[in-house]
Design an enzyme around this catalytic site. Structure first.
Site, PDB file in Angstrom:
ATOM      1  N   CYS A  90       0.829  -1.204   0.000  1.00  0.00           N
ATOM      2  CA  CYS A  90       0.000   0.000   0.000  1.00  0.00           C
ATOM      3  C   CYS A  90       0.866   1.258   0.000  1.00  0.00           C
ATOM      4  CB  CYS A  90      -1.004  -0.028   1.150  1.00  0.00           C
ATOM      5  SG  CYS A  90      -2.361   1.161   0.901  1.00  0.00           S
ATOM      6  N   HIS A 180      -3.828  -4.735   0.347  1.00  0.00           N
ATOM      7  CA  HIS A 180      -3.428  -5.336   1.620  1.00  0.00           C
ATOM      8  C   HIS A 180      -3.717  -6.833   1.623  1.00  0.00           C
ATOM      9  CE1 HIS A 180      -2.768  -1.501   3.761  1.00  0.00           C
ATOM     10  NE2 HIS A 180      -3.748  -1.052   2.998  1.00  0.00           N
ATOM     11  N   GLU A 186     -10.669  -6.750  12.405  1.00  0.00           N
ATOM     12  CA  GLU A 186     -10.639  -5.644  13.376  1.00  0.00           C
ATOM     13  C   GLU A 186      -9.869  -4.449  12.816  1.00  0.00           C
ATOM     14  OE1 GLU A 186     -11.640  -9.376  15.142  1.00  0.00           O
ATOM     15  OE2 GLU A 186      -9.812  -8.829  14.023  1.00  0.00           O
TER      16      GLU A 186
END
Length: 243
Positions: A90, A180, A186
């Site tokens: 990223c 990613h 989470e």
């Protein structure tokens, strides 16, 4: 033990599952968490590979805005010069593109967030890391900038209709992933909660973005854990050459 330097520009994007996969593959991870005050090494001597993760910083930030990225760029330059096995994710992939002579900019089609697919390009069939991947693997996206030009001589390995430069290789062993593979549900939920602009750019509301991402995490693991193992083998091969 084979040593891997893992640079974490922000605590919002830790190595998470990728770190676990690489340790399982037998690598010794030296994690440097810049947001927590860790210092970067001056160079890559003594390391057999490099992983660089993402963060909320922009690839277009100057040294005054994001001083922590100055040393990151310097290490990327060393990795490119040595063709050191590198996986830049990223923000990391955007910085790698810049250091290699490519360009980045604010994404012309807006942020790309949540679960999506990328598609392998023809060159991926000759790449040791990408060849075994399915044609259109699941990934998690979360970026506002884009890689508008790849470095000269780079090999495009994956793209999608939204942003074409999703994965690439420079030299033989230096890889950039715009997307990613390391996330947990989470982490994605925390990103969604802190990025109303990104969520507004999605066709889905916040809860749907999070649920869709949670649903594909098992598929991401199935595809990308073996990929991490193949990257680890590149790092181990480098260590054997250096021994």
């Amino acid at each position: 033990m084979t040593r891997l330097l893992v640079v974490v520009p922000s605590e919002t994007d830790p190595p998470a599952r990728l770190g676990s996969w690489l340790r399982t593959a037998g690598l010794d991870l030296d994690e440097r968490h810049l947001g927590a005050g860790d210092e970067l090494p001056a160079g890559l001597d003594g390391y057999d590979g490099l992983v660089l993760l993402g963060g909320p910083q922009s690839s277009t930030d100057d040294a005054a805005t994001s001083p922590e990225l100055v040393g990151v760029r310097a290490l990327l330059g060393q990795a490119l010069a040595a063709d050191l096995p590198t996986l830049a994710i990223c923000l990391g992939a955007q910085l790698l593109a810049q250091v290699g002579g490519g360009r980045t900019r604010v994404g012309v089609d807006g942020p790309e967030v949540g679960a999506t697919l990328v598609a392998k390009r023809d060159a991926a069939d000759a790449d040791p890391l990408f060849r075994p991947l399915p044609l259109s693997p699941d990934v998690i996206q979360w970026h506002h900038d884009e890689i508008s030009e790849l470095p000269p001589g780079a090999t495009l390995l994956a793209g999608n209709p939204h942003y074409p430069h999703q994965a690439y290789r420079v030299g033989r062993h230096v890889y950039g992933l715009q997307f990613h593979i390391e996330t947990t549900p989470e982490m994605v939920r925390a990103w969604a909660a802190s990025d109303p602009v990104g969520i507004a750019a999605s066709p889905h509301d916040l809860e749907t973005v999070c649920l869709r991402a949670e649903a594909v995490h098992p598929d991401v693991e199935e595809v990308w854990e073996p990929f991490a193992g193949r990257f680890a083998e590149l790092v181990r091969a480098r260590a054997r050459q250096a021994a």
